[in-house]
Design a protein around this motif. Structure first.
Motif, PDB file in Angstrom:
ATOM      1  N   TYR A  37       0.966  -1.256   0.091  1.00  0.00           N
ATOM      2  CA  TYR A  37       0.074  -0.020   0.089  1.00  0.00           C
ATOM      3  C   TYR A  37       0.882   1.111   0.108  1.00  0.00           C
ATOM      4  N   ARG A  38       0.375   2.339  -0.311  1.00  0.00           N
ATOM      5  CA  ARG A  38       1.015   3.760  -0.414  1.00  0.00           C
ATOM      6  C   ARG A  38       0.395   4.619   0.130  1.00  0.00           C
ATOM      7  N   ALA A  91       5.495   8.259  -2.608  1.00  0.00           N
ATOM      8  CA  ALA A  91       4.661   8.116  -1.486  1.00  0.00           C
ATOM      9  C   ALA A  91       5.730   7.216  -0.514  1.00  0.00           C
ATOM     10  N   VAL A  92       5.059   7.001   0.632  1.00  0.00           N
ATOM     11  CA  VAL A  92       5.596   6.006   1.770  1.00  0.00           C
ATOM     12  C   VAL A  92       4.710   4.545   1.149  1.00  0.00           C
ATOM     13  N   THR A 116      10.460   8.283  -3.821  1.00  0.00           N
ATOM     14  CA  THR A 116      10.381   9.568  -4.262  1.00  0.00           C
ATOM     15  C   THR A 116      10.794   9.406  -5.712  1.00  0.00           C
ATOM     16  N   VAL A 117      10.053  10.076  -6.793  1.00  0.00           N
ATOM     17  CA  VAL A 117      10.262  10.194  -8.180  1.00  0.00           C
ATOM     18  C   VAL A 117      10.122  11.526  -8.454  1.00  0.00           C
ATOM     19  N   SER A 118      11.647  12.150  -8.630  1.00  0.00           N
ATOM     20  CA  SER A 118      11.713  13.422  -9.090  1.00  0.00           C
ATOM     21  C   SER A 118      12.952  13.628 -10.040  1.00  0.00           C
ATOM     22  N   SER A 119      12.818  14.594 -10.855  1.00  0.00           N
ATOM     23  CA  SER A 119      14.257  14.747 -11.514  1.00  0.00           C
ATOM     24  C   SER A 119      15.043  15.907 -10.817  1.00  0.00           C
TER      25      SER A 119
END
Length: 119
Positions: A37-38, A91-92, A116-119
């Motif tokens: 889950y997130r 998300a966690v 964490t999805v980030s550029s």
């Protein structure tokens, strides 16, 4: 009691991949469901994917075709391969194990791992 230990989170660029793992120990029934889950900031916890001890799977529509859940019953471990990650996947991520029988169930949760999805 059941203990769940997650690993594999981190920072990744959009389009990247991560593999999450969750090892369970303790009083685990032979028939159970494990899953992920997130929870993103300001949002409710949501199902990502679950898999039964028999191998049946269920995915959230938002991750179908990008995430794959699998498990190793001998090791009581569940995996989540995440591909083509998007910023909205940030998300966690929490591992879950559900022990249950006829008319009852009990949920156990891991401590969570940050993705964490980030550029």
């Amino acid at each position: 009691q059941v203990q769940l230990v997650e690993s594999g989170g981190g920072l990744v660029q959009p389009g990247g991949s991560l593999r999450l793992s969750c090892a369970a120990s303790g009083s685990i029934l032979s028939i159970n469901t494990m899953g992920w889950y997130r929870q993103a900031p300001g949002k409710q916890r949501e199902l990502v994917a679950v898999i039964t001890s028999g191998g049946s799977t269920n995915y959230a529509d938002s991750v179908k075709g990008r995430f794959t859940i699998s498990r190793d019953n001998a090791k009581n471990t569940v995996y989540l391969q995440t591909n083509s990650l998007k910023p909205e996947d940030t998300a966690v991520y929490y591992c879950n194990l559900r022990n249950g029988g006829i008319g009852w169930f009990k949920d156990y949760w891991g401590q969570g791992t940050q993705v964490t999805v980030s550029s």
